[in-house]
Motif scaffolding. Sequence first.
Motif, PDB file in Angstrom:
ATOM      1  N   GLN A   2      48.348  39.286  44.813  1.00  0.00           N
ATOM      2  CA  GLN A   2      48.869  39.943  43.892  1.00  0.00           C
ATOM      3  C   GLN A   2      50.411  39.850  44.857  1.00  0.00           C
ATOM      4  OE1 GLN A   2      48.718  41.934  40.638  1.00  0.00           O
ATOM      5  NE2 GLN A   2      47.045  41.388  40.413  1.00  0.00           N
ATOM      6  N   VAL A  24      47.946  28.849  45.606  1.00  0.00           N
ATOM      7  CA  VAL A  24      47.963  29.968  44.408  1.00  0.00           C
ATOM      8  C   VAL A  24      48.609  28.824  43.070  1.00  0.00           C
ATOM      9  CG1 VAL A  24      48.561  31.675  42.286  1.00  0.00           C
ATOM     10  CG2 VAL A  24      48.418  31.971  44.637  1.00  0.00           C
ATOM     11  N   ALA A  28      44.954  26.565  40.823  1.00  0.00           N
ATOM     12  CA  ALA A  28      45.561  26.465  39.268  1.00  0.00           C
ATOM     13  C   ALA A  28      44.840  25.164  38.504  1.00  0.00           C
ATOM     14  CB  ALA A  28      46.196  27.264  38.724  1.00  0.00           C
ATOM     15  N   LYS A  31      41.124  24.105  39.415  1.00  0.00           N
ATOM     16  CA  LYS A  31      40.941  24.944  38.139  1.00  0.00           C
ATOM     17  C   LYS A  31      39.347  24.659  39.393  1.00  0.00           C
ATOM     18  CE  LYS A  31      41.532  23.744  33.762  1.00  0.00           C
ATOM     19  NZ  LYS A  31      42.233  22.035  33.817  1.00  0.00           N
ATOM     20  N   MET A 114      37.805  41.330  38.812  1.00  0.00           N
ATOM     21  CA  MET A 114      39.120  42.009  38.930  1.00  0.00           C
ATOM     22  C   MET A 114      39.714  42.968  39.371  1.00  0.00           C
ATOM     23  SD  MET A 114      39.647  39.823  35.050  1.00  0.00           S
ATOM     24  CE  MET A 114      41.033  39.775  34.826  1.00  0.00           C
ATOM     25  N   GLY A 124      42.447  36.922  45.049  1.00  0.00           N
ATOM     26  CA  GLY A 124      43.005  36.808  43.545  1.00  0.00           C
ATOM     27  C   GLY A 124      42.632  35.270  42.843  1.00  0.00           C
ATOM     28  N   ARG A 125      42.422  34.533  44.017  1.00  0.00           N
ATOM     29  CA  ARG A 125      42.111  32.586  43.736  1.00  0.00           C
ATOM     30  C   ARG A 125      41.177  32.649  43.419  1.00  0.00           C
ATOM     31  NH1 ARG A 125      43.969  30.697  40.944  1.00  0.00           N
ATOM     32  NH2 ARG A 125      42.631  29.031  41.861  1.00  0.00           N
ATOM     33  N   SER A 128      40.648  33.866  39.276  1.00  0.00           N
ATOM     34  CA  SER A 128      41.553  33.476  38.443  1.00  0.00           C
ATOM     35  C   SER A 128      40.385  31.303  38.572  1.00  0.00           C
ATOM     36  CB  SER A 128      43.042  32.963  39.711  1.00  0.00           C
ATOM     37  OG  SER A 128      43.637  33.715  39.231  1.00  0.00           O
ATOM     38  N   THR A 129      39.988  31.373  39.423  1.00  0.00           N
ATOM     39  CA  THR A 129      39.159  29.924  39.490  1.00  0.00           C
ATOM     40  C   THR A 129      38.170  30.603  38.451  1.00  0.00           C
ATOM     41  OG1 THR A 129      39.787  29.330  41.499  1.00  0.00           O
ATOM     42  CG2 THR A 129      38.020  28.335  40.276  1.00  0.00           C
ATOM     43  N   GLN A 131      37.842  32.707  35.723  1.00  0.00           N
ATOM     44  CA  GLN A 131      37.974  33.012  35.029  1.00  0.00           C
ATOM     45  C   GLN A 131      38.419  31.520  33.785  1.00  0.00           C
ATOM     46  OE1 GLN A 131      41.477  36.170  35.766  1.00  0.00           O
ATOM     47  NE2 GLN A 131      41.049  36.691  33.840  1.00  0.00           N
ATOM     48  N   SER A 132      39.079  30.790  35.004  1.00  0.00           N
ATOM     49  CA  SER A 132      39.002  29.096  34.561  1.00  0.00           C
ATOM     50  C   SER A 132      37.918  28.635  33.915  1.00  0.00           C
ATOM     51  CB  SER A 132      40.400  28.416  35.470  1.00  0.00           C
ATOM     52  OG  SER A 132      40.794  27.478  34.907  1.00  0.00           O
TER      53      SER A 132
END
Length: 137
Positions: A2, A24, A28, A31, A114, A124-125, A128-129, A131-132
Amino acid sequence: MQYKRPLAASSKNYQTDVVNHCRVARAAMSKSASPGDLSDAGFSPGGVSKGSVAAGMMSNTAKAGSDMGAVPDLQSAGAKSSNLSQSSTTRGALDTSGFQSGGVAKGSVGAQIMSDSAKSGQGGRLVSTLQSVGAKK
């Protein structure tokens, strides 16, 4: 991770911010979560870190009364200091953890992760991974 302020050259932590933003963005695009991303979340070669996002994920999964979902895959990758990618976990494990193809399921372990990550600034990373990968697997 964040970021509560924009990247600015006048920042005392400008170099650190640039490195973190690049990390980050790289993760992203690929992936996958790096060993550093996993460790940041609490999945490390020494085990799950007390009080970490990883510990919260394990606790929330156990409380939900479901199988462990993606937790064993994350533990394994963290213990081996390896990347977590689409090939590292299954569709079923992601669904169980709430990282579904249509997004993160409301009230799921994934939704709690989350929230925990946002509050703590850790993992956070990895989130995100997940989620992706969950959206695309």
